[in-house]
Every structure is written in C-alpha cells, then in structure tokens.
Design a protein around this motif. Structure first.
Motif, PDB file in Angstrom:
ATOM      1  N   GLN A  59       0.827  -1.205   0.000  1.00 50.15           N
ATOM      2  CA  GLN A  59       0.000   0.000   0.000  1.00 50.15           C
ATOM      3  C   GLN A  59       0.863   1.258   0.000  1.00 50.15           C
ATOM      4  O   GLN A  59       0.577   2.214  -0.702  1.00 50.15           O
ATOM      5  N   TYR A  60       1.943   1.239   0.777  1.00 51.35           N
ATOM      6  CA  TYR A  60       2.849   2.394   0.793  1.00 51.35           C
ATOM      7  C   TYR A  60       3.517   2.573  -0.563  1.00 51.35           C
ATOM      8  O   TYR A  60       3.714   3.703  -1.032  1.00 51.35           O
ATOM      9  N   GLN A  61       3.875   1.461  -1.199  1.00 50.34           N
ATOM     10  CA  GLN A  61       4.483   1.542  -2.521  1.00 50.34           C
ATOM     11  C   GLN A  61       3.478   2.106  -3.529  1.00 50.34           C
ATOM     12  O   GLN A  61       3.823   2.958  -4.349  1.00 50.34           O
ATOM     13  N   ARG A  62       2.237   1.630  -3.459  1.00 51.11           N
ATOM     14  CA  ARG A  62       1.206   2.132  -4.374  1.00 51.11           C
ATOM     15  C   ARG A  62       0.972   3.617  -4.133  1.00 51.11           C
ATOM     16  O   ARG A  62       0.857   4.403  -5.077  1.00 51.11           O
ATOM     17  N   ASN A  89       8.063   7.814 -14.954  1.00 50.55           N
ATOM     18  CA  ASN A  89       8.946   6.641 -14.935  1.00 50.55           C
ATOM     19  C   ASN A  89       9.101   6.081 -13.523  1.00 50.55           C
ATOM     20  O   ASN A  89       9.174   4.861 -13.347  1.00 50.55           O
ATOM     21  N   ALA A  90       9.148   6.963 -12.525  1.00 50.89           N
ATOM     22  CA  ALA A  90       9.211   6.492 -11.132  1.00 50.89           C
ATOM     23  C   ALA A  90       7.956   5.698 -10.792  1.00 50.89           C
ATOM     24  O   ALA A  90       8.024   4.622 -10.182  1.00 50.89           O
ATOM     25  N   ALA A  91       6.799   6.207 -11.208  1.00 52.45           N
ATOM     26  CA  ALA A  91       5.535   5.496 -10.972  1.00 52.45           C
ATOM     27  C   ALA A  91       5.532   4.163 -11.715  1.00 52.45           C
ATOM     28  O   ALA A  91       5.112   3.137 -11.166  1.00 52.45           O
ATOM     29  N   LEU A  92       6.008   4.170 -12.958  1.00 45.91           N
ATOM     30  CA  LEU A  92       6.041   2.949 -13.758  1.00 45.91           C
ATOM     31  C   LEU A  92       6.890   1.869 -13.085  1.00 45.91           C
ATOM     32  O   LEU A  92       6.478   0.708 -13.015  1.00 45.91           O
ATOM     33  N   THR A  93       8.043   2.233 -12.580  1.00 48.25           N
ATOM     34  CA  THR A  93       8.928   1.271 -11.926  1.00 48.25           C
ATOM     35  C   THR A  93       8.242   0.616 -10.733  1.00 48.25           C
ATOM     36  O   THR A  93       8.269  -0.611 -10.578  1.00 48.25           O
ATOM     37  N   ILE A  94       7.609   1.422  -9.908  1.00 41.42           N
ATOM     38  CA  ILE A  94       6.903   0.895  -8.735  1.00 41.42           C
ATOM     39  C   ILE A  94       5.747   0.006  -9.173  1.00 41.42           C
ATOM     40  O   ILE A  94       5.541  -1.091  -8.646  1.00 41.42           O
ATOM     41  N   ARG A  95       4.999   0.464 -10.142  1.00 44.91           N
ATOM     42  CA  ARG A  95       3.808  -0.262 -10.581  1.00 44.91           C
ATOM     43  C   ARG A  95       4.159  -1.573 -11.279  1.00 44.91           C
ATOM     44  O   ARG A  95       3.438  -2.562 -11.132  1.00 44.91           O
ATOM     45  N   LYS A  96       5.264  -1.589 -12.003  1.00 44.31           N
ATOM     46  CA  LYS A  96       5.719  -2.849 -12.601  1.00 44.31           C
ATOM     47  C   LYS A  96       6.025  -3.855 -11.498  1.00 44.31           C
ATOM     48  O   LYS A  96       5.671  -5.032 -11.604  1.00 44.31           O
ATOM     49  N   LEU A  98       4.841  -3.944  -8.388  1.00 42.15           N
ATOM     50  CA  LEU A  98       3.611  -4.380  -7.729  1.00 42.15           C
ATOM     51  C   LEU A  98       2.827  -5.354  -8.603  1.00 42.15           C
ATOM     52  O   LEU A  98       2.330  -6.378  -8.123  1.00 42.15           O
ATOM     53  N   ALA A  99       2.723  -5.047  -9.882  1.00 43.01           N
ATOM     54  CA  ALA A  99       1.956  -5.906 -10.798  1.00 43.01           C
ATOM     55  C   ALA A  99       2.634  -7.259 -10.992  1.00 43.01           C
ATOM     56  O   ALA A  99       1.956  -8.272 -11.161  1.00 43.01           O
ATOM     57  N   THR A 100       3.946  -7.277 -10.952  1.00 45.69           N
ATOM     58  CA  THR A 100       4.687  -8.534 -11.079  1.00 45.69           C
ATOM     59  C   THR A 100       4.575  -9.355  -9.797  1.00 45.69           C
ATOM     60  O   THR A 100       4.426 -10.575  -9.844  1.00 45.69           O
ATOM     61  N   TYR A 108      -3.502  -3.165  -9.334  1.00 51.30           N
ATOM     62  CA  TYR A 108      -2.097  -2.976  -9.717  1.00 51.30           C
ATOM     63  C   TYR A 108      -1.932  -3.026 -11.227  1.00 51.30           C
ATOM     64  O   TYR A 108      -1.136  -2.278 -11.801  1.00 51.30           O
ATOM     65  N   GLN A 109      -2.669  -3.917 -11.871  1.00 51.97           N
ATOM     66  CA  GLN A 109      -2.606  -4.014 -13.325  1.00 51.97           C
ATOM     67  C   GLN A 109      -3.134  -2.723 -13.961  1.00 51.97           C
ATOM     68  O   GLN A 109      -2.529  -2.193 -14.904  1.00 51.97           O
ATOM     69  N   ARG A 110      -4.256  -2.233 -13.444  1.00 53.08           N
ATOM     70  CA  ARG A 110      -4.841  -0.991 -13.969  1.00 53.08           C
ATOM     71  C   ARG A 110      -3.864   0.171 -13.771  1.00 53.08           C
ATOM     72  O   ARG A 110      -3.648   0.985 -14.674  1.00 53.08           O
ATOM     73  N   ASP A 111      -3.262   0.246 -12.586  1.00 52.00           N
ATOM     74  CA  ASP A 111      -2.284   1.308 -12.315  1.00 52.00           C
ATOM     75  C   ASP A 111      -1.129   1.253 -13.315  1.00 52.00           C
ATOM     76  O   ASP A 111      -0.689   2.286 -13.830  1.00 52.00           O
ATOM     77  N   LEU A 112      -0.653   0.037 -13.578  1.00 56.07           N
ATOM     78  CA  LEU A 112       0.445  -0.124 -14.531  1.00 56.07           C
ATOM     79  C   LEU A 112       0.019   0.347 -15.920  1.00 56.07           C
ATOM     80  O   LEU A 112       0.777   1.032 -16.612  1.00 56.07           O
TER      81      LEU A 112
END
Length: 177
Positions: A59-62, A89-96, A98-100, A108-112
């Motif tokens: 949750q903190y990462q999201r 890009n910072a958001a993308l790295t975190i979201r990748k 989380l989604a992985t 998480y998939q939607r966020d990515l």
C-alpha cells in the motif's frame, strides 16, 4: 495534528499524505497549480518516507506511485515534459514491481496500464511515435486482460476503448506522413 504529535505513527502519516493529495486535487480543480505542487510535494515526501521505512508494504508503494503520478500530471499541465517523464517513470517502476509481485491484483494491473498510457501520451507530445506505440501496446495488453477477466466492468471496457483509439490514431497519423 495527530501526525505532528505522533510522527512515528505510520497510519497518521499516511492519513496526512492522503489529505495533502486531496488538497492538491482541490487546488488543481481551482486552477491553482502552485498550491497543488506544494501539497503534492508534501504528499510525496511522506509517501517516500513510508515506502522507505516499510519497503514490503504494498500500500505504501502504491501510494508512492500515485504521488509520482500526480506530480507527473501537474508537470504536464505546466508543459514541463522532463519533470513529467521523471515522475511517470518512477511510478512505472513501482507499478511494474507491484503488478509482477501480485499479478492477479486488478488494481495494480490498472495502475500499470495508466503509467503506460501516461508515458505514451508524453511520447506523443514529444513526437516520439515509436515510444508511444510501445507504451500504448503495453497498456492495451493489460486492458484486454482486465476486460476479458471482468467483462462486466465498464471502466475496463472504457480503458480498452481509449487505448485502442490512441493506437488507431497513432497508426493513422503515421500513414499520413
């Protein structure tokens, strides 16, 4: 007040972070980008602290990815594509990550997919159709999966249609050149 009197209480800090995020959104709605930037940066500082203190807390990462996304959107509104790219890009790295880590988590998939769409839009604004196509196709793959997994979800169908339209527009513009 609670976050100030008990700065080690992570929930109070998260609540304060969310408040800054909401106040930033309100400032944007009023057209006050300076106040929005103040609140979004305060939100980012808290989110970074929480995510660093407890790196396994999804949750903190999201929350941190959302903070970066808001600052990226603000930068776009101001015409600052360099800052937008940094935050997106910072958001993308975190979201990748989380989604992985949790591939069945639709949020998480939607966020990515949103990160990919944001970077696709940014690439279009810069005239980089190759990068735009890469990000739009990544988003499209996610949207197709979400829409197939939950066919009654109107939001997933809407995202799928928006991304398909962006790719179609990209192809049409490429044919006109």
């Amino acid at each position: 007040h609670l976050a100030t009197t008990d700065p080690d209480n992570a929930q109070y800090q998260r609540d304060l972070s969310i408040s800054h995020n909401n106040l930033g959104d309100l400032a944007i709605a009023r057209g006050d980008t300076t106040t929005a930037e103040h609140h979004y940066n305060a939100d980012l500082a808290i989110a970074e602290h929480l995510a660093t203190t407890d790196p396994d807390n999804a949750q903190y990462q999201r929350d941190l990815s959302v903070s970066h996304g808001k600052l990226g959107d603000l930068a776009i509104a101001r015409g600052d594509t360099t800052t937008a790219e940094h935050h997106y890009n910072a958001a993308l790295t975190i979201r990748k990550h989380l989604a992985t880590t949790d591939p069945d988590n639709a949020e998480y998939q939607r966020d990515l997919s949103i990160s990919h769409n944001n970077l696709g839009d940014l690439a279009i604004a810069r005239g980089d159709t190759t990068t735009a196509e890469h990000h739009y196709n990544a988003a499209l793959t996610i949207h197709k999966h979400l829409a197939t997994t939950d066919p009654d979800n109107a939001q997933y169908r809407k995202y799928l249609e928006i991304t398909q339209a962006a790719i179609q527009k990209l192809k049409e513009e490429g044919q006109q050149e």
